[in-house]
Scaffold this motif. Sequence first.
Motif, PDB file in Angstrom:
ATOM      1  N   ASN A   1       7.883   3.032  17.654  1.00  0.00           N
ATOM      2  CA  ASN A   1       8.121   4.452  17.398  1.00  0.00           C
ATOM      3  C   ASN A   1       7.590   4.858  16.025  1.00  0.00           C
ATOM      4  O   ASN A   1       7.988   5.876  15.480  1.00  0.00           O
ATOM      5  CB  ASN A   1       9.621   4.765  17.485  1.00  0.00           C
ATOM      6  CG  ASN A   1       9.937   6.243  17.318  1.00  0.00           C
ATOM      7  OD1 ASN A   1       9.253   7.108  17.872  1.00  0.00           O
ATOM      8  ND2 ASN A   1      10.965   6.552  16.523  1.00  0.00           N
ATOM      9  N   VAL A   2       6.692   4.072  15.477  1.00  0.00           N
ATOM     10  CA  VAL A   2       6.225   4.269  14.108  1.00  0.00           C
ATOM     11  C   VAL A   2       4.698   4.306  14.097  1.00  0.00           C
ATOM     12  O   VAL A   2       4.043   3.555  14.816  1.00  0.00           O
ATOM     13  CB  VAL A   2       6.733   3.123  13.200  1.00  0.00           C
ATOM     14  CG1 VAL A   2       6.073   3.171  11.830  1.00  0.00           C
ATOM     15  CG2 VAL A   2       8.245   3.186  13.069  1.00  0.00           C
ATOM     16  N   THR A   3       4.135   5.188  13.271  1.00  0.00           N
ATOM     17  CA  THR A   3       2.696   5.172  13.023  1.00  0.00           C
ATOM     18  C   THR A   3       2.453   5.177  11.526  1.00  0.00           C
ATOM     19  O   THR A   3       3.230   5.764  10.761  1.00  0.00           O
ATOM     20  CB  THR A   3       1.985   6.392  13.644  1.00  0.00           C
ATOM     21  OG1 THR A   3       2.582   7.588  13.149  1.00  0.00           O
ATOM     22  CG2 THR A   3       2.073   6.367  15.149  1.00  0.00           C
ATOM     23  N   PRO A   4       1.382   4.521  11.077  1.00  0.00           N
ATOM     24  CA  PRO A   4       1.078   4.529   9.639  1.00  0.00           C
ATOM     25  C   PRO A   4       0.654   5.915   9.179  1.00  0.00           C
ATOM     26  O   PRO A   4      -0.212   6.546   9.780  1.00  0.00           O
ATOM     27  CB  PRO A   4      -0.063   3.511   9.512  1.00  0.00           C
ATOM     28  CG  PRO A   4      -0.666   3.406  10.873  1.00  0.00           C
ATOM     29  CD  PRO A   4       0.436   3.696  11.847  1.00  0.00           C
ATOM     30  N   GLN A   5       1.278   6.373   8.101  1.00  0.00           N
ATOM     31  CA  GLN A   5       0.992   7.694   7.553  1.00  0.00           C
ATOM     32  C   GLN A   5       0.931   7.604   6.037  1.00  0.00           C
ATOM     33  O   GLN A   5       1.708   6.867   5.425  1.00  0.00           O
ATOM     34  CB  GLN A   5       2.079   8.704   7.952  1.00  0.00           C
ATOM     35  CG  GLN A   5       2.211   8.907   9.449  1.00  0.00           C
ATOM     36  CD  GLN A   5       3.400   9.781   9.826  1.00  0.00           C
ATOM     37  OE1 GLN A   5       4.191  10.160   8.981  1.00  0.00           O
ATOM     38  NE2 GLN A   5       3.518  10.091  11.099  1.00  0.00           N
ATOM     39  N   ARG A   6       0.011   8.362   5.425  1.00  0.00           N
ATOM     40  CA  ARG A   6       0.011   8.493   3.978  1.00  0.00           C
ATOM     41  C   ARG A   6       1.371   9.002   3.529  1.00  0.00           C
ATOM     42  O   ARG A   6       1.971   9.852   4.172  1.00  0.00           O
ATOM     43  CB  ARG A   6      -1.058   9.483   3.527  1.00  0.00           C
ATOM     44  CG  ARG A   6      -2.482   8.961   3.523  1.00  0.00           C
ATOM     45  CD  ARG A   6      -2.759   7.912   2.443  1.00  0.00           C
ATOM     46  NE  ARG A   6      -2.410   8.363   1.116  1.00  0.00           N
ATOM     47  CZ  ARG A   6      -3.226   9.025   0.315  1.00  0.00           C
ATOM     48  NH1 ARG A   6      -4.433   9.370   0.718  1.00  0.00           N
ATOM     49  NH2 ARG A   6      -2.842   9.358  -0.896  1.00  0.00           N
ATOM     50  N   ALA A   7       1.841   8.499   2.388  1.00  0.00           N
ATOM     51  CA  ALA A   7       3.156   8.910   1.894  1.00  0.00           C
ATOM     52  C   ALA A   7       3.233  10.418   1.730  1.00  0.00           C
ATOM     53  O   ALA A   7       4.225  11.051   2.085  1.00  0.00           O
ATOM     54  CB  ALA A   7       3.456   8.211   0.570  1.00  0.00           C
ATOM     55  N   GLY A   8       2.179  11.031   1.195  1.00  0.00           N
ATOM     56  CA  GLY A   8       2.173  12.476   1.008  1.00  0.00           C
ATOM     57  C   GLY A   8       2.263  13.222   2.314  1.00  0.00           C
ATOM     58  O   GLY A   8       2.913  14.249   2.423  1.00  0.00           O
ATOM     59  N   PHE A   9       1.589  12.702   3.345  1.00  0.00           N
ATOM     60  CA  PHE A   9       1.637  13.320   4.672  1.00  0.00           C
ATOM     61  C   PHE A   9       3.054  13.275   5.231  1.00  0.00           C
ATOM     62  O   PHE A   9       3.592  14.268   5.700  1.00  0.00           O
ATOM     63  CB  PHE A   9       0.683  12.588   5.607  1.00  0.00           C
ATOM     64  CG  PHE A   9       0.835  12.979   7.057  1.00  0.00           C
ATOM     65  CD1 PHE A   9       0.124  14.034   7.575  1.00  0.00           C
ATOM     66  CD2 PHE A   9       1.700  12.291   7.887  1.00  0.00           C
ATOM     67  CE1 PHE A   9       0.264  14.412   8.902  1.00  0.00           C
ATOM     68  CE2 PHE A   9       1.849  12.648   9.217  1.00  0.00           C
ATOM     69  CZ  PHE A   9       1.129  13.710   9.721  1.00  0.00           C
TER      70      PHE A   9
ATOM     71  N   ASN B   1       0.854  -1.183   0.000  1.00  0.00           N
ATOM     72  CA  ASN B   1       0.000   0.000   0.000  1.00  0.00           C
ATOM     73  C   ASN B   1       0.898   1.244   0.000  1.00  0.00           C
ATOM     74  O   ASN B   1       2.122   1.138  -0.055  1.00  0.00           O
ATOM     75  CB  ASN B   1      -0.948   0.004   1.209  1.00  0.00           C
ATOM     76  CG  ASN B   1      -0.215  -0.077   2.549  1.00  0.00           C
ATOM     77  OD1 ASN B   1       0.883   0.452   2.710  1.00  0.00           O
ATOM     78  ND2 ASN B   1      -0.809  -0.753   3.519  1.00  0.00           N
ATOM     79  N   ASP B   2       0.277   2.435   0.066  1.00  0.00           N
ATOM     80  CA  ASP B   2       1.078   3.659   0.045  1.00  0.00           C
ATOM     81  C   ASP B   2       1.252   4.249   1.439  1.00  0.00           C
ATOM     82  O   ASP B   2       1.556   5.437   1.580  1.00  0.00           O
ATOM     83  CB  ASP B   2       0.482   4.705  -0.902  1.00  0.00           C
ATOM     84  CG  ASP B   2      -0.854   5.253  -0.425  1.00  0.00           C
ATOM     85  OD1 ASP B   2      -1.432   4.670   0.515  1.00  0.00           O
ATOM     86  OD2 ASP B   2      -1.322   6.262  -0.989  1.00  0.00           O
ATOM     87  N   LEU B   3       1.110   3.421   2.466  1.00  0.00           N
ATOM     88  CA  LEU B   3       1.340   3.900   3.825  1.00  0.00           C
ATOM     89  C   LEU B   3       2.835   3.933   4.131  1.00  0.00           C
ATOM     90  O   LEU B   3       3.552   2.958   3.884  1.00  0.00           O
ATOM     91  CB  LEU B   3       0.641   2.985   4.834  1.00  0.00           C
ATOM     92  CG  LEU B   3      -0.887   3.061   4.899  1.00  0.00           C
ATOM     93  CD1 LEU B   3      -1.423   2.018   5.882  1.00  0.00           C
ATOM     94  CD2 LEU B   3      -1.340   4.452   5.309  1.00  0.00           C
ATOM     95  N   ASP B   4       3.295   5.043   4.660  1.00  0.00           N
ATOM     96  CA  ASP B   4       4.676   5.153   5.122  1.00  0.00           C
ATOM     97  C   ASP B   4       4.775   4.720   6.578  1.00  0.00           C
ATOM     98  O   ASP B   4       3.812   4.824   7.334  1.00  0.00           O
ATOM     99  CB  ASP B   4       5.157   6.604   5.027  1.00  0.00           C
ATOM    100  CG  ASP B   4       5.750   6.921   3.659  1.00  0.00           C
ATOM    101  OD1 ASP B   4       5.764   6.030   2.800  1.00  0.00           O
ATOM    102  OD2 ASP B   4       6.186   8.066   3.466  1.00  0.00           O
TER     103      ASP B   4
END
Length: 277
Positions: A130-138, A96-99
Amino acid sequence: MGPLGYDDAFLTYELAPPSPSPSPSPAGDEDGVVLDYVHFTVGMHPMRRLAWWVAWNIDGLTLYPSDSISRSGQRFKLDPRLRVDQQAGEAVYADNDLDRGHVARRSDLLWGATLEEALQANSDSFFFTNVTPQRAGFNQSGRGGVWGLLENAVLALDGLADRRLSVFAGPVLADADPSYRDLVQLPREFWKVVVYRVVDELRFKAFLLTQNLDGIEPLLPDVDDEFLDDFDTYLVGLDVLEDRTGLTFDGLRDVAGPAGLRSASPQLVTAVEDIDW
Protein backbone atom coordinates in the motif's frame (compact mmCIF):
# COMPACT_ATOMS: atom_id res chain seq x y z
CA MET A 1 -11.06 -8.16 12.73
CA GLY A 2 -13.27 -6.32 10.25
CA PRO A 3 -14.31 -7.30 6.74
CA LEU A 4 -11.46 -8.02 4.36
CA GLY A 5 -11.15 -6.22 1.07
CA TYR A 6 -12.90 -3.53 -0.91
CA ASP A 7 -16.70 -3.95 -0.91
CA ASP A 8 -18.15 -3.62 -4.44
CA ALA A 9 -21.66 -2.95 -3.09
CA PHE A 10 -20.65 -0.41 -0.43
CA LEU A 11 -22.57 2.39 -2.20
CA THR A 12 -25.56 0.11 -3.00
CA TYR A 13 -24.58 -0.04 -6.69
CA GLU A 14 -22.20 -2.79 -7.83
CA LEU A 15 -18.94 -0.96 -8.47
CA ALA A 16 -15.94 -3.11 -9.38
CA PRO A 17 -12.38 -1.80 -9.05
CA PRO A 18 -10.39 -0.97 -12.20
CA SER A 19 -8.92 -3.69 -14.37
CA PRO A 20 -5.87 -3.79 -16.68
CA SER A 21 -6.50 -2.83 -20.29
CA PRO A 22 -4.51 -4.12 -21.93
CA SER A 23 -2.40 -6.39 -19.71
CA PRO A 24 1.20 -5.11 -19.41
CA SER A 25 2.59 -8.64 -19.50
CA PRO A 26 4.57 -9.58 -22.62
CA ALA A 27 2.60 -12.82 -22.55
CA GLY A 28 -0.60 -10.81 -22.28
CA ASP A 29 -2.01 -12.99 -19.53
CA GLU A 30 -0.83 -11.48 -16.22
CA ASP A 31 -2.98 -8.92 -14.44
CA GLY A 32 -1.00 -8.95 -11.21
CA VAL A 33 -1.79 -10.31 -7.74
CA VAL A 34 -4.85 -8.97 -5.90
CA LEU A 35 -4.56 -8.77 -2.11
CA ASP A 36 -7.31 -8.08 0.43
CA TYR A 37 -6.80 -6.18 3.70
CA VAL A 38 -9.24 -4.72 6.24
CA HIS A 39 -11.32 -2.13 4.30
CA PHE A 40 -9.12 -2.11 1.17
CA THR A 41 -7.79 -4.19 -1.71
CA VAL A 42 -4.50 -3.84 -3.58
CA GLY A 43 -3.94 -4.84 -7.20
CA MET A 44 -0.19 -5.30 -7.68
CA HIS A 45 1.44 -4.54 -11.01
CA PRO A 46 2.94 -7.79 -12.37
CA MET A 47 6.32 -6.19 -13.16
CA ARG A 48 6.77 -2.92 -11.25
CA ARG A 49 6.75 -4.27 -7.64
CA LEU A 50 4.21 -1.55 -6.75
CA ALA A 51 0.46 -1.30 -6.47
CA TRP A 52 -1.18 -0.62 -9.82
CA TRP A 53 -4.42 0.27 -8.08
CA VAL A 54 -5.83 0.33 -4.57
CA ALA A 55 -9.59 0.31 -3.85
CA TRP A 56 -11.04 1.19 -0.47
CA ASN A 57 -14.26 2.13 1.29
CA ILE A 58 -14.86 4.86 3.88
CA ASP A 59 -17.74 4.79 6.37
CA GLY A 60 -17.90 8.34 7.66
CA LEU A 61 -20.41 7.45 10.38
CA THR A 62 -17.98 5.10 12.16
CA LEU A 63 -14.73 6.87 11.21
CA TYR A 64 -12.34 7.47 14.11
CA PRO A 65 -10.36 10.76 14.12
CA SER A 66 -6.88 10.00 12.78
CA ASP A 67 -5.20 11.40 15.89
CA SER A 68 -7.25 9.07 18.12
CA ILE A 69 -5.49 5.98 16.70
CA SER A 70 -1.74 6.33 16.91
CA ARG A 71 0.66 5.37 14.16
CA SER A 72 3.35 5.12 16.82
CA GLY A 73 4.86 1.65 16.89
CA GLN A 74 3.60 0.81 13.41
CA ARG A 75 6.35 -0.37 11.08
CA PHE A 76 6.18 -0.71 7.33
CA LYS A 77 6.29 -4.39 6.48
CA LEU A 78 6.43 -6.81 3.59
CA ASP A 79 3.36 -8.90 2.84
CA PRO A 80 4.25 -12.58 3.45
CA ARG A 81 1.82 -13.63 0.70
CA LEU A 82 4.24 -12.25 -1.89
CA ARG A 83 7.87 -13.02 -2.61
CA VAL A 84 10.33 -10.33 -1.55
CA ASP A 85 11.16 -9.62 -5.20
CA GLN A 86 7.48 -8.95 -5.95
CA GLN A 87 7.24 -5.89 -3.68
CA ALA A 88 9.31 -2.76 -3.06
CA GLY A 89 10.56 -2.92 0.51
CA GLU A 90 12.89 -1.06 2.83
CA ALA A 91 15.89 -1.19 0.46
CA VAL A 92 14.17 1.37 -1.76
CA TYR A 93 13.82 3.92 1.08
CA ALA A 94 17.09 3.55 3.02
CA ASP A 95 19.46 6.56 3.18
CA ASN A 96 17.56 8.91 0.89
CA ASP A 97 14.76 11.50 1.01
CA LEU A 98 12.08 9.19 -0.35
CA ASP A 99 8.97 8.91 1.80
CA ARG A 100 6.92 5.75 2.16
CA GLY A 101 3.72 7.24 0.78
CA HIS A 102 0.42 5.52 1.58
CA VAL A 103 -1.86 4.98 -1.42
CA ALA A 104 -4.99 4.29 0.64
CA ARG A 105 -4.78 6.99 3.29
CA ARG A 106 -4.38 5.67 6.81
CA SER A 107 -6.99 8.16 8.04
CA ASP A 108 -9.53 6.86 5.48
CA LEU A 109 -9.31 3.32 6.83
CA LEU A 110 -9.82 4.02 10.55
CA TRP A 111 -13.47 3.02 10.79
CA GLY A 112 -15.54 0.07 11.84
CA ALA A 113 -18.14 -1.35 14.19
CA THR A 114 -15.45 -1.82 16.83
CA LEU A 115 -12.18 -0.17 17.78
CA GLU A 116 -10.45 -3.49 17.08
CA GLU A 117 -11.57 -3.31 13.46
CA ALA A 118 -10.18 0.21 13.04
CA LEU A 119 -6.93 -0.77 14.74
CA GLN A 120 -6.46 -3.71 12.35
CA ALA A 121 -7.10 -1.45 9.35
CA ASN A 122 -4.52 0.97 10.75
CA SER A 123 -1.96 -1.84 10.93
CA ASP A 124 -2.82 -3.18 7.47
CA SER A 125 -2.26 0.24 5.92
CA PHE A 126 1.46 -0.10 6.67
CA PHE A 127 2.11 -3.02 4.32
CA PHE A 128 4.59 -2.03 1.60
CA THR A 129 2.00 -3.13 -0.96
CA ASN A 130 0.00 0.00 0.00
CA VAL A 131 3.07 2.22 -0.30
CA THR A 132 4.79 4.00 -3.18
CA PRO A 133 8.09 5.90 -3.09
CA GLN A 134 7.49 9.65 -3.02
CA ARG A 135 9.72 12.69 -2.61
CA ALA A 136 9.37 14.00 0.93
CA GLY A 137 8.16 17.37 -0.37
CA PHE A 138 5.53 15.67 -2.52
CA ASN A 139 4.19 13.54 0.31
CA GLN A 140 4.05 16.42 2.77
CA SER A 141 2.49 18.71 0.17
CA GLY A 142 -0.15 16.08 -0.51
CA ARG A 143 -1.06 15.90 3.16
CA GLY A 144 -1.70 19.62 3.44
CA GLY A 145 -2.84 20.44 -0.09
CA VAL A 146 -5.89 19.76 -2.22
CA TRP A 147 -4.87 16.14 -2.79
CA GLY A 148 -5.08 15.35 0.90
CA LEU A 149 -8.46 17.04 1.31
CA LEU A 150 -10.48 15.41 -1.48
CA GLU A 151 -12.11 12.68 0.62
CA ASN A 152 -12.70 15.07 3.52
CA ALA A 153 -14.46 17.54 1.21
CA VAL A 154 -16.83 14.89 -0.13
CA LEU A 155 -17.64 13.58 3.36
CA ALA A 156 -18.70 17.12 4.27
CA LEU A 157 -21.19 17.42 1.39
CA ASP A 158 -24.84 18.08 2.17
CA GLY A 159 -27.03 15.18 1.07
CA LEU A 160 -24.22 12.63 1.01
CA ALA A 161 -26.01 9.28 1.36
CA ASP A 162 -24.96 7.34 4.48
CA ARG A 163 -21.71 9.40 4.72
CA ARG A 164 -20.02 6.74 2.57
CA LEU A 165 -17.31 6.88 -0.12
CA SER A 166 -15.50 4.42 -2.34
CA VAL A 167 -12.06 5.45 -3.58
CA PHE A 168 -9.68 4.10 -6.23
CA ALA A 169 -6.10 5.36 -6.44
CA GLY A 170 -2.55 4.50 -7.38
CA PRO A 171 0.64 5.63 -9.05
CA VAL A 172 0.74 6.23 -12.80
CA LEU A 173 3.18 3.49 -13.83
CA ALA A 174 4.65 4.91 -17.03
CA ASP A 175 7.36 3.24 -19.10
CA ALA A 176 9.43 6.45 -18.90
CA ASP A 177 9.55 6.51 -15.08
CA PRO A 178 13.20 6.72 -13.93
CA SER A 179 14.89 3.64 -12.53
CA TYR A 180 16.23 3.83 -8.98
CA ARG A 181 18.86 1.55 -7.41
CA ASP A 182 17.98 -1.17 -9.93
CA LEU A 183 15.08 -1.95 -7.58
CA VAL A 184 12.12 0.09 -8.77
CA GLN A 185 11.01 2.75 -11.23
CA LEU A 186 9.88 5.88 -9.42
CA PRO A 187 6.35 7.07 -10.36
CA ARG A 188 6.17 10.72 -11.41
CA GLU A 189 2.38 11.01 -11.22
CA PHE A 190 -0.52 9.72 -9.15
CA TRP A 191 -4.24 9.33 -9.72
CA LYS A 192 -7.39 9.08 -7.62
CA VAL A 193 -11.11 8.55 -8.22
CA VAL A 194 -13.61 9.47 -5.49
CA VAL A 195 -17.05 7.84 -5.84
CA TYR A 196 -20.02 8.93 -3.74
CA ARG A 197 -23.81 8.93 -3.63
CA VAL A 198 -25.88 12.10 -3.22
CA VAL A 199 -29.44 11.06 -2.40
CA ASP A 200 -29.89 8.26 -5.00
CA GLU A 201 -27.45 9.58 -7.60
CA LEU A 202 -24.02 7.96 -7.90
CA ARG A 203 -21.29 10.44 -8.79
CA PHE A 204 -17.53 10.41 -9.14
CA LYS A 205 -14.59 12.72 -9.80
CA ALA A 206 -11.21 11.68 -11.25
CA PHE A 207 -7.92 13.43 -10.47
CA LEU A 208 -4.25 13.38 -11.49
CA LEU A 209 -1.24 14.67 -9.53
CA THR A 210 2.46 14.90 -10.39
CA GLN A 211 5.62 14.15 -8.43
CA ASN A 212 8.79 16.20 -8.85
CA LEU A 213 11.79 13.88 -8.97
CA ASP A 214 14.53 16.51 -9.11
CA GLY A 215 17.42 15.45 -6.91
CA ILE A 216 16.73 11.72 -7.18
CA GLU A 217 19.37 10.00 -9.31
CA PRO A 218 19.48 8.75 -11.95
CA LEU A 219 16.99 10.75 -13.98
CA LEU A 220 15.83 10.14 -17.51
CA PRO A 221 16.53 13.12 -19.80
CA ASP A 222 13.95 14.83 -21.97
CA VAL A 223 10.89 13.48 -20.17
CA ASP A 224 7.72 15.08 -21.51
CA ASP A 225 5.55 16.27 -18.60
CA GLU A 226 2.67 17.06 -20.97
CA PHE A 227 0.01 19.12 -19.18
CA LEU A 228 1.03 18.37 -15.59
CA ASP A 229 3.25 20.55 -13.37
CA ASP A 230 4.90 19.80 -10.03
CA PHE A 231 2.47 18.92 -7.22
CA ASP A 232 -0.56 20.23 -9.11
CA THR A 233 -3.94 18.52 -8.85
CA TYR A 234 -6.03 18.25 -12.02
CA LEU A 235 -9.64 17.19 -12.49
CA VAL A 236 -9.83 14.99 -15.62
CA GLY A 237 -12.32 12.97 -17.63
CA LEU A 238 -12.52 9.20 -17.34
CA ASP A 239 -11.06 8.60 -20.80
CA VAL A 240 -8.02 10.73 -19.95
CA LEU A 241 -7.53 8.75 -16.75
CA GLU A 242 -7.80 5.41 -18.55
CA ASP A 243 -5.31 6.49 -21.19
CA ARG A 244 -2.89 7.73 -18.54
CA THR A 245 -3.07 4.68 -16.25
CA GLY A 246 -3.60 1.76 -18.62
CA LEU A 247 -6.59 0.76 -16.51
CA THR A 248 -10.25 0.39 -17.45
CA PHE A 249 -12.97 1.69 -15.12
CA ASP A 250 -15.90 -0.30 -16.47
CA GLY A 251 -17.82 0.07 -13.22
CA LEU A 252 -17.94 3.85 -13.69
CA ARG A 253 -18.96 3.96 -17.35
CA ASP A 254 -22.67 3.61 -16.63
CA VAL A 255 -22.35 6.43 -14.12
CA ALA A 256 -20.15 8.81 -16.06
CA GLY A 257 -22.39 10.12 -18.81
CA PRO A 258 -20.94 12.26 -21.60
CA ALA A 259 -19.47 14.84 -19.21
CA GLY A 260 -17.47 12.24 -17.30
CA LEU A 261 -16.20 10.38 -20.36
CA ARG A 262 -15.31 13.21 -22.69
CA SER A 263 -11.73 14.14 -23.50
CA ALA A 264 -11.80 17.57 -21.87
CA SER A 265 -8.86 19.78 -21.02
CA PRO A 266 -7.67 18.99 -17.48
CA GLN A 267 -8.92 21.49 -14.91
CA LEU A 268 -6.38 22.78 -12.41
CA VAL A 269 -7.77 22.52 -8.88
CA THR A 270 -6.30 24.89 -6.31
CA ALA A 271 -9.04 24.51 -3.68
CA VAL A 272 -11.62 21.82 -3.00
CA GLU A 273 -14.27 24.56 -3.13
CA ASP A 274 -13.48 24.95 -6.85
CA ILE A 275 -14.82 21.46 -7.61
CA ASP A 276 -18.42 21.11 -8.71
CA TRP A 277 -19.18 18.04 -6.66
